[in-house]
Design a protein around this motif. Structure first.
Motif, PDB file in Angstrom:
ATOM      1  N   PRO A 184      40.942   5.333  -9.407  1.00  0.00           N
ATOM      2  CA  PRO A 184      41.106   4.895 -10.798  1.00  0.00           C
ATOM      3  C   PRO A 184      40.314   5.780 -11.773  1.00  0.00           C
ATOM      4  O   PRO A 184      40.769   6.032 -12.890  1.00  0.00           O
ATOM      5  CB  PRO A 184      40.559   3.467 -10.799  1.00  0.00           C
ATOM      6  CG  PRO A 184      40.654   3.014  -9.388  1.00  0.00           C
ATOM      7  CD  PRO A 184      40.491   4.245  -8.548  1.00  0.00           C
ATOM      8  N   GLN A 185      39.159   6.272 -11.342  1.00  0.00           N
ATOM      9  CA  GLN A 185      38.336   7.122 -12.199  1.00  0.00           C
ATOM     10  C   GLN A 185      39.022   8.462 -12.463  1.00  0.00           C
ATOM     11  O   GLN A 185      39.018   8.963 -13.591  1.00  0.00           O
ATOM     12  CB  GLN A 185      36.957   7.354 -11.566  1.00  0.00           C
ATOM     13  CG  GLN A 185      36.120   6.104 -11.465  1.00  0.00           C
ATOM     14  CD  GLN A 185      36.370   5.312 -10.188  1.00  0.00           C
ATOM     15  OE1 GLN A 185      37.332   5.542  -9.454  1.00  0.00           O
ATOM     16  NE2 GLN A 185      35.493   4.350  -9.915  1.00  0.00           N
ATOM     17  N   ARG A 186      39.603   9.047 -11.434  1.00  0.00           N
ATOM     18  CA  ARG A 186      40.311  10.325 -11.613  1.00  0.00           C
ATOM     19  C   ARG A 186      41.506  10.135 -12.545  1.00  0.00           C
ATOM     20  O   ARG A 186      41.774  10.982 -13.397  1.00  0.00           O
ATOM     21  CB  ARG A 186      40.768  10.874 -10.260  1.00  0.00           C
ATOM     22  CG  ARG A 186      39.620  11.422  -9.433  1.00  0.00           C
ATOM     23  CD  ARG A 186      40.067  11.840  -8.058  1.00  0.00           C
ATOM     24  NE  ARG A 186      38.976  12.491  -7.344  1.00  0.00           N
ATOM     25  CZ  ARG A 186      39.017  12.836  -6.060  1.00  0.00           C
ATOM     26  NH1 ARG A 186      40.106  12.599  -5.348  1.00  0.00           N
ATOM     27  NH2 ARG A 186      37.989  13.422  -5.500  1.00  0.00           N
ATOM     28  N   ILE A 187      42.223   9.028 -12.358  1.00  0.00           N
ATOM     29  CA  ILE A 187      43.366   8.732 -13.228  1.00  0.00           C
ATOM     30  C   ILE A 187      42.897   8.553 -14.669  1.00  0.00           C
ATOM     31  O   ILE A 187      43.515   9.073 -15.604  1.00  0.00           O
ATOM     32  CB  ILE A 187      44.123   7.481 -12.737  1.00  0.00           C
ATOM     33  CG1 ILE A 187      44.799   7.762 -11.393  1.00  0.00           C
ATOM     34  CG2 ILE A 187      45.144   7.022 -13.768  1.00  0.00           C
ATOM     35  CD1 ILE A 187      45.373   6.533 -10.715  1.00  0.00           C
ATOM     36  N   ALA A 188      41.794   7.849 -14.856  1.00  0.00           N
ATOM     37  CA  ALA A 188      41.269   7.601 -16.212  1.00  0.00           C
ATOM     38  C   ALA A 188      40.884   8.908 -16.900  1.00  0.00           C
ATOM     39  O   ALA A 188      41.206   9.114 -18.084  1.00  0.00           O
ATOM     40  CB  ALA A 188      40.070   6.661 -16.146  1.00  0.00           C
ATOM     41  N   VAL A 189      40.202   9.790 -16.195  1.00  0.00           N
ATOM     42  CA  VAL A 189      39.798  11.082 -16.765  1.00  0.00           C
ATOM     43  C   VAL A 189      41.047  11.899 -17.116  1.00  0.00           C
ATOM     44  O   VAL A 189      41.141  12.477 -18.207  1.00  0.00           O
ATOM     45  CB  VAL A 189      38.864  11.850 -15.797  1.00  0.00           C
ATOM     46  CG1 VAL A 189      38.650  13.282 -16.263  1.00  0.00           C
ATOM     47  CG2 VAL A 189      37.532  11.118 -15.651  1.00  0.00           C
ATOM     48  N   TYR A 190      42.004  11.927 -16.214  1.00  0.00           N
ATOM     49  CA  TYR A 190      43.243  12.678 -16.442  1.00  0.00           C
ATOM     50  C   TYR A 190      43.995  12.127 -17.655  1.00  0.00           C
ATOM     51  O   TYR A 190      44.399  12.883 -18.545  1.00  0.00           O
ATOM     52  CB  TYR A 190      44.115  12.611 -15.189  1.00  0.00           C
ATOM     53  CG  TYR A 190      45.446  13.306 -15.320  1.00  0.00           C
ATOM     54  CD1 TYR A 190      45.528  14.696 -15.369  1.00  0.00           C
ATOM     55  CD2 TYR A 190      46.631  12.581 -15.391  1.00  0.00           C
ATOM     56  CE1 TYR A 190      46.750  15.338 -15.487  1.00  0.00           C
ATOM     57  CE2 TYR A 190      47.861  13.221 -15.505  1.00  0.00           C
ATOM     58  CZ  TYR A 190      47.906  14.594 -15.553  1.00  0.00           C
ATOM     59  OH  TYR A 190      49.116  15.226 -15.666  1.00  0.00           O
ATOM     60  N   LYS A 191      44.176  10.814 -17.715  1.00  0.00           N
ATOM     61  CA  LYS A 191      44.893  10.188 -18.841  1.00  0.00           C
ATOM     62  C   LYS A 191      44.172  10.466 -20.162  1.00  0.00           C
ATOM     63  O   LYS A 191      44.809  10.717 -21.183  1.00  0.00           O
ATOM     64  CB  LYS A 191      45.014   8.679 -18.630  1.00  0.00           C
ATOM     65  CG  LYS A 191      46.129   8.275 -17.707  1.00  0.00           C
ATOM     66  CD  LYS A 191      46.224   6.757 -17.667  1.00  0.00           C
ATOM     67  CE  LYS A 191      47.418   6.289 -16.905  1.00  0.00           C
ATOM     68  NZ  LYS A 191      47.503   4.815 -16.857  1.00  0.00           N
ATOM     69  N   TYR A 192      42.840  10.403 -20.137  1.00  0.00           N
ATOM     70  CA  TYR A 192      42.075  10.668 -21.353  1.00  0.00           C
ATOM     71  C   TYR A 192      42.357  12.081 -21.865  1.00  0.00           C
ATOM     72  O   TYR A 192      42.620  12.292 -23.044  1.00  0.00           O
ATOM     73  CB  TYR A 192      40.578  10.460 -21.107  1.00  0.00           C
ATOM     74  CG  TYR A 192      39.752  10.734 -22.336  1.00  0.00           C
ATOM     75  CD1 TYR A 192      39.639   9.783 -23.345  1.00  0.00           C
ATOM     76  CD2 TYR A 192      39.106  11.955 -22.513  1.00  0.00           C
ATOM     77  CE1 TYR A 192      38.900  10.042 -24.491  1.00  0.00           C
ATOM     78  CE2 TYR A 192      38.373  12.215 -23.654  1.00  0.00           C
ATOM     79  CZ  TYR A 192      38.267  11.263 -24.639  1.00  0.00           C
ATOM     80  OH  TYR A 192      37.546  11.521 -25.771  1.00  0.00           O
ATOM     81  N   LEU A 193      42.314  13.056 -20.963  1.00  0.00           N
ATOM     82  CA  LEU A 193      42.536  14.446 -21.369  1.00  0.00           C
ATOM     83  C   LEU A 193      43.972  14.693 -21.819  1.00  0.00           C
ATOM     84  O   LEU A 193      44.205  15.505 -22.718  1.00  0.00           O
ATOM     85  CB  LEU A 193      42.156  15.396 -20.241  1.00  0.00           C
ATOM     86  CG  LEU A 193      40.657  15.590 -20.081  1.00  0.00           C
ATOM     87  CD1 LEU A 193      40.329  16.294 -18.782  1.00  0.00           C
ATOM     88  CD2 LEU A 193      40.091  16.353 -21.263  1.00  0.00           C
ATOM     89  N   LYS A 194      44.928  14.008 -21.220  1.00  0.00           N
ATOM     90  CA  LYS A 194      46.320  14.176 -21.620  1.00  0.00           C
ATOM     91  C   LYS A 194      46.599  13.509 -22.959  1.00  0.00           C
ATOM     92  O   LYS A 194      47.563  13.841 -23.625  1.00  0.00           O
ATOM     93  CB  LYS A 194      47.265  13.607 -20.548  1.00  0.00           C
ATOM     94  CG  LYS A 194      47.280  14.399 -19.254  1.00  0.00           C
ATOM     95  CD  LYS A 194      47.562  15.859 -19.468  1.00  0.00           C
ATOM     96  CE  LYS A 194      48.929  16.254 -19.056  1.00  0.00           C
ATOM     97  NZ  LYS A 194      49.168  17.706 -19.198  1.00  0.00           N
ATOM     98  N   SER A 195      45.730  12.592 -23.377  1.00  0.00           N
ATOM     99  CA  SER A 195      45.972  11.830 -24.603  1.00  0.00           C
ATOM    100  C   SER A 195      45.294  12.426 -25.834  1.00  0.00           C
ATOM    101  O   SER A 195      45.408  11.872 -26.915  1.00  0.00           O
ATOM    102  CB  SER A 195      45.485  10.390 -24.421  1.00  0.00           C
ATOM    103  OG  SER A 195      44.060  10.355 -24.426  1.00  0.00           O
ATOM    104  N   THR A 196      44.575  13.530 -25.656  1.00  0.00           N
ATOM    105  CA  THR A 196      43.827  14.090 -26.781  1.00  0.00           C
ATOM    106  C   THR A 196      44.091  15.579 -26.948  1.00  0.00           C
ATOM    107  O   THR A 196      44.342  16.279 -25.964  1.00  0.00           O
ATOM    108  CB  THR A 196      42.311  13.837 -26.616  1.00  0.00           C
ATOM    109  OG1 THR A 196      41.626  14.338 -27.760  1.00  0.00           O
ATOM    110  CG2 THR A 196      41.739  14.507 -25.371  1.00  0.00           C
ATOM    111  N   LYS A 197      44.015  16.034 -28.199  1.00  0.00           N
ATOM    112  CA  LYS A 197      44.096  17.470 -28.478  1.00  0.00           C
ATOM    113  C   LYS A 197      42.692  18.059 -28.591  1.00  0.00           C
ATOM    114  O   LYS A 197      42.522  19.251 -28.763  1.00  0.00           O
ATOM    115  CB  LYS A 197      44.880  17.720 -29.761  1.00  0.00           C
ATOM    116  CG  LYS A 197      46.379  17.548 -29.597  1.00  0.00           C
ATOM    117  CD  LYS A 197      47.088  17.997 -30.847  1.00  0.00           C
ATOM    118  CE  LYS A 197      48.248  18.870 -30.688  1.00  0.00           C
ATOM    119  NZ  LYS A 197      48.387  19.929 -29.803  1.00  0.00           N
TER     120      LYS A 197
END
Length: 140
Positions: A17-30
């Motif tokens: 879940p932590q890896r997914i959270a970090v990945y989603k965060y980076l994909k959601s921001t410029k």
């Protein structure tokens, strides 16, 4: 999300879940956040996640080519979820890092190749200046 799931399955890595959270965060921001910025942003949703876990997640995501690690010379790595080939510009006053979009610098590889005996594989181009906010605030 299918992309990260398939890549982790292919590499026989655990998709936490932590890896997914970090990945989603980076994909959601410029933005191009540091590990510490990501840690602080995810803290409310993942109160038990440590900064070390964020660093490990980032390292893994970089290794499997899902995110980019960028170093614009400040000694502090930033992370980018945009995997399209692009350059970056950094404000010399506030440290902000932005993508440069709409300009291709691929001709630089050809130019360097024609002036050396190297086979150019890839390149990274960084630009430095003063962002509009710092210019208008007369910070520089």
């Amino acid at each position: 999300m299918d992309n990260i799931t398939n890549i982790f399955r292919e590499k026989k890595l655990k998709l936490t879940p932590q890896r997914i959270a970090v990945y989603k965060y980076l994909k959601s921001t410029k933005e191009h956040p540091s590990a510490e910025t990501i840690y602080k942003a995810l803290q409310p949703s993942y109160p038990t996640m440590s900064l070390a876990t964020v660093y490990k997640a980032l390292k893994t995501l970089v290794e499997v080519d899902l995110i980019k690690e960028i170093n614009v010379g400040e000694g502090n790595f930033r992370y980018d979820g945009n995997m399209d080939f692009h350059s970056h510009v950094q404000c010399m006053c506030c440290g902000r890092v932005d993508d440069i979009e709409g300009i291709s610098f691929s001709n630089l590889n050809e130019m360097v190749r024609s002036h050396t005996d190297y086979e150019i594989v890839t390149s990274k181009t960084y630009f430095y200046g003063v962002c509009n906010h710092c210019k208008t605030q007369n910070i520089h």
